[in-house]
Write an enzyme that holds these catalytic residues in place. Structure first.
Site, mmCIF file in Angstrom:
data_model
loop_
_atom_site.group_PDB
_atom_site.id
_atom_site.type_symbol
_atom_site.label_atom_id
_atom_site.label_comp_id
_atom_site.label_asym_id
_atom_site.label_seq_id
_atom_site.Cartn_x
_atom_site.Cartn_y
_atom_site.Cartn_z
ATOM 1 N N HIS A 1 6.292 -26.539 -90.772
ATOM 2 C CA HIS A 1 5.583 -25.829 -92.045
ATOM 3 C C HIS A 1 5.294 -24.446 -91.584
ATOM 4 O O HIS A 1 5.154 -24.190 -90.488
ATOM 5 C CB HIS A 1 4.247 -26.631 -92.359
ATOM 6 C CG HIS A 1 3.004 -26.913 -91.184
ATOM 7 N ND1 HIS A 1 2.330 -25.966 -90.904
ATOM 8 C CD2 HIS A 1 3.024 -27.896 -90.451
ATOM 9 C CE1 HIS A 1 1.638 -26.110 -89.905
ATOM 10 N NE2 HIS A 1 1.854 -27.597 -89.358
ATOM 11 N N CYS B 1 3.046 -30.932 -85.193
ATOM 12 C CA CYS B 1 3.923 -30.369 -86.017
ATOM 13 C C CYS B 1 4.599 -29.131 -85.591
ATOM 14 O O CYS B 1 4.173 -28.581 -84.534
ATOM 15 C CB CYS B 1 3.319 -30.095 -87.437
ATOM 16 S SG CYS B 1 2.857 -31.543 -88.390
#
Length: 326
Positions: free
Chosen positions: A285, A301
């Site tokens: 992301h 992440c």
């Protein structure tokens, strides 16, 4: 160019004048064509040190005189005046891809968006969309009526040169990431037409980079942030399972939601999920915290610069292989 003569000082915090802006415009955008005839300004004598530059800026519609016909060369230049000149030199004053309501857009982006005059809405919105506005120390405070400092002027000119593909874009936490192309393309290998773009992504934890492949052919690598101790990015072979443009983010502890396109959204512009245990997810992301890229700071992440995740998002598909190695 703007260092003080004979002193060797750059003085980044000192304010600059309209004459200084004109000199910068003439120096870095000398290829701009003349669009209106020469004009005599009563407060710019022939021997003035910036007379030629002021005339250059006027003839190319980059600077205006005041209502009395004066150019005011020694008046401090404001941040908004600089932004308007740069929008003009980059041909963004009449950009067609800005939001239908630029006022609402600017109010969403900047804490002082309501103070931006209507006459500046389109130009500043176009610059903001392209990530060309640098605001220090608060990227969400435009402070358009404030006299600009030397260091700020240099940063804005640098971003404008990047838009013209003359230098790489400035990587700084004080520039809000845009959602329009800047015109700069990093050197990389282009995927072959019709072959599906990227077929495999390899995240190398120790290098803090993700490498993109088309078959066995390396295409490009990007800097990333990875999971921190106790929240490590899951090793192994995975596949892209989820792709979302402009995701919203929900705080897992409070339930509060930060909507999509909010400049402070922790997920940035794109989400590419590749691992889940049915409750938690790991994926690529974007991020508003550009300083975190290159570090081990996430909850598993892979954080990327927004411009990089946008590029990656366009080249992968669901089922693209994602390998995470040490």
């Amino acid at each position: 160019m703007l260092a003080e003569p004979h002193t060797g000082r750059f003085a980044p915090d000192e304010s600059l004048t309209r004459a200084h802006l004109a000199v910068m415009l003439q120096t870095f955008f000398a290829d701009r064509p003349t669009v209106r005839p020469r004009k005599t300004f009563p407060d710019v004598p022939r021997g003035h040190w910036a007379a030629a530059a002021l005339q250059f800026a006027y003839e190319r519609n980059l600077m205006e005189g005041d209502r009395t016909g004066a150019m005011r060369p020694e008046t401090p230049i404001t941040r908004a005046e600089v932004l308007m000149s740069l929008a003009a030199v980059l041909d963004l004053n009449h950009a067609k891809d800005i939001p239908s309501n630029p006022r609402a857009y600017l109010n969403q982006i900047y804490r002082d968006g309501g103070q931006i005059p209507q006459s500046q809405h389109r130009a500043i919105a176009a610059l903001t969309q392209r990530g060309l506005v640098v605001n220090y120390p608060d990227p969400r405070l435009l402070a358009g009526s404030t006299p600009i400092r030397r260091g700020e002027l240099i940063a804005l000119f640098y971003q404008s040169l990047a838009h013209r593909q003359r230098v790489p874009p400035l990587q700084t936490p004080f520039a809000l990431p845009g959602d329009r192309p800047t015109g700069f393309t990093a050197t990389s290998v282009t995927p072959d037409a019709g072959q599906g773009g990227i077929t495999r992504l390899e995240i190398r934890i120790s290098q803090r980079r993700v490498f993109a492949f088309q078959g066995s052919r390396p295409l490009k690598s990007y800097p990333v942030a990875v999971g921190r101790a106790g929240w490590e990015t899951p090793l192994g072979r995975h596949r892209v399972r989820q792709m979302i443009a402009y995701p919203a983010w929900q705080n897992p502890f409070t339930g509060a939601v930060i909507p999509s396109r909010d400049p402070e959204n922790p997920l940035g512009d794109r989400w590419i999920g590749f691992w889940t245990n049915g409750k938690e997810w790991s994926g690529f992301h974007g991020t508003p915290n550009r300083n975190s890229v290159g570090q081990a700071v996430s909850h598993g992440c892979i954080r990327m610069f927004n411009e990089d995740i946008r590029e990656l998002f366009a080249l992968v598909t669901k089922d693209t292989i994602v390998e995470v190695v040490r």
